[in-house]
Motif scaffolding. Structure first.
Motif, mmCIF file in Angstrom:
data_model
loop_
_atom_site.group_PDB
_atom_site.id
_atom_site.type_symbol
_atom_site.label_atom_id
_atom_site.label_comp_id
_atom_site.label_asym_id
_atom_site.label_seq_id
_atom_site.Cartn_x
_atom_site.Cartn_y
_atom_site.Cartn_z
ATOM 1 N N ASP A 85 0.828 -1.206 0.000
ATOM 2 C CA ASP A 85 0.000 0.000 0.000
ATOM 3 C C ASP A 85 0.862 1.256 0.000
ATOM 4 O O ASP A 85 1.907 1.291 0.646
ATOM 5 C CB ASP A 85 -0.911 0.020 1.232
ATOM 6 N N LYS A 86 0.371 2.275 -0.697
ATOM 7 C CA LYS A 86 0.997 3.601 -0.648
ATOM 8 C C LYS A 86 0.109 4.586 0.097
ATOM 9 O O LYS A 86 0.557 5.659 0.479
ATOM 10 C CB LYS A 86 1.253 4.110 -2.070
ATOM 11 N N GLU A 87 -1.159 4.228 0.251
ATOM 12 C CA GLU A 87 -2.135 5.075 0.920
ATOM 13 C C GLU A 87 -2.948 4.212 1.882
ATOM 14 O O GLU A 87 -2.986 2.988 1.728
ATOM 15 C CB GLU A 87 -3.068 5.726 -0.114
ATOM 16 N N THR A 119 9.518 6.425 -1.514
ATOM 17 C CA THR A 119 8.253 6.012 -0.900
ATOM 18 C C THR A 119 8.506 5.001 0.208
ATOM 19 O O THR A 119 7.914 5.074 1.294
ATOM 20 C CB THR A 119 7.308 5.419 -1.956
ATOM 21 N N GLY A 138 -4.404 9.050 7.401
ATOM 22 C CA GLY A 138 -5.636 9.812 7.473
ATOM 23 C C GLY A 138 -5.881 10.400 8.850
ATOM 24 O O GLY A 138 -6.929 11.002 9.091
ATOM 25 N N ARG A 178 -1.100 11.832 5.470
ATOM 26 C CA ARG A 178 -0.969 11.233 4.134
ATOM 27 C C ARG A 178 -1.003 9.704 4.203
ATOM 28 O O ARG A 178 -1.598 9.054 3.341
ATOM 29 C CB ARG A 178 0.339 11.719 3.504
ATOM 30 N N LEU A 179 -0.379 9.120 5.207
ATOM 31 C CA LEU A 179 -0.245 7.670 5.278
ATOM 32 C C LEU A 179 -1.344 6.982 6.089
ATOM 33 O O LEU A 179 -1.580 5.785 5.915
ATOM 34 C CB LEU A 179 1.118 7.295 5.880
ATOM 35 N N GLN A 218 -5.898 2.129 3.436
ATOM 36 C CA GLN A 218 -6.986 1.363 2.839
ATOM 37 C C GLN A 218 -8.031 1.065 3.899
ATOM 38 O O GLN A 218 -7.689 0.789 5.054
ATOM 39 C CB GLN A 218 -6.458 0.033 2.287
ATOM 40 N N GLU A 268 2.986 13.793 7.012
ATOM 41 C CA GLU A 268 3.154 12.398 6.628
ATOM 42 C C GLU A 268 2.109 11.506 7.294
ATOM 43 O O GLU A 268 1.619 10.547 6.678
ATOM 44 C CB GLU A 268 4.567 11.924 7.000
ATOM 45 N N GLY A 314 -1.837 -1.475 -3.690
ATOM 46 C CA GLY A 314 -3.169 -1.071 -3.259
ATOM 47 C C GLY A 314 -4.259 -2.093 -3.523
ATOM 48 O O GLY A 314 -5.433 -1.797 -3.302
#
Length: 223
Positions: free
Chosen positions: A32-34, A165, A210, A207-208, A36, A204, A69
């Protein structure tokens, strides 16, 4: 999961790739980059096995950049081969017995695949962090003796994203480890984790995950 129904689960990026057993079949949880959000069925049993860094690509047979993702059935990657693997798992209502069977079945399959040793070294280098004032990518190029093009390709294959990343994600994981064992101020934890300042950490974190670092810290100390 709770028999009465489980709330949505927020999964933050942690630089890992998981093989999960859900509903009698295997599922891949890609890198994952964000953050979920997942909603799992009430009373569902989920057992996860985590790949070591840079080991998933050889086992799965696909570069991790294709799985970023994603949550997908192993059947989608392997077809009948995945179903044959699942059929070897001994079904049991006892979770310990089921977990042991999963470990045995997967271990036999893992034994025939070797991890990417240079990329494991790259992971450890980033986990430790570059020397002060050393730009990350040039430092890795020198340490691993690779061209920049090769470095980025290998990172995409093994981790699903580039060095910067991975560095961001591992730095935040460092903050989480520190936060879980400390009641120090957010500013102090930010500095110790390697952020330039508290504002950098807050950006950060949002971003990572929420959430703010304060919210994450509160969650860790009230689990």
């Amino acid at each position: 999961m709770d028999p009465a129904g489980s709330p949505p689960i927020v999964v933050m990026p942690d630089a890992t790739i998981d093989l999960q057993w859900i509903g009698g079949s295997f599922r891949i949880a890609g890198p994952d980059k964000e953050p979920q959000t997942e909603v799992l069925a009430a009373d569902e049993v989920v057992i996860g096995l985590r790949f070591h860094p840079a080991a998933a690509t050889a086992w799965l047979g696909v570069p991790q950049v294709e799985l970023v993702g994603k949550r997908l059935s192993l059947d989608d990657l392997w077809g009948a081969r995945a179903r044959r693997l699942a059929s070897r798992v001994r079904a049991s209502d006892n979770l310990e017995d089921l977990a042991c069977s999963l470990e045995q079945v997967v271990a036999e399959k893992v034994a025939s695949h070797s991890p990417d040793v240079p990329m494991q070294a790259a992971y450890r280098l980033i986990e430790r962090g570059p020397p002060p004032d050393a730009p990350l990518v040039p430092w890795l190029i020198r340490a691993l003796e690779m061209s920049e093009r090769t470095l980025r390709r290998r990172f995409d294959e093994s981790f699903g994203y580039g060095p910067k990343t991975l560095d961001r994600i591992l730095r935040y994981q460092r903050f989480l480890r520190l936060s879980s064992h400390s009641n120090s101020s957010t500013a102090m934890l930010a500095a110790e984790a390697g952020y330039s300042d508290q504002a950098h950490l807050v950006r950060e974190s949002r971003r990572l995950t929420g959430s703010t670092p304060r919210q994450i810290h509160h969650l860790l100390h009230n689990e």
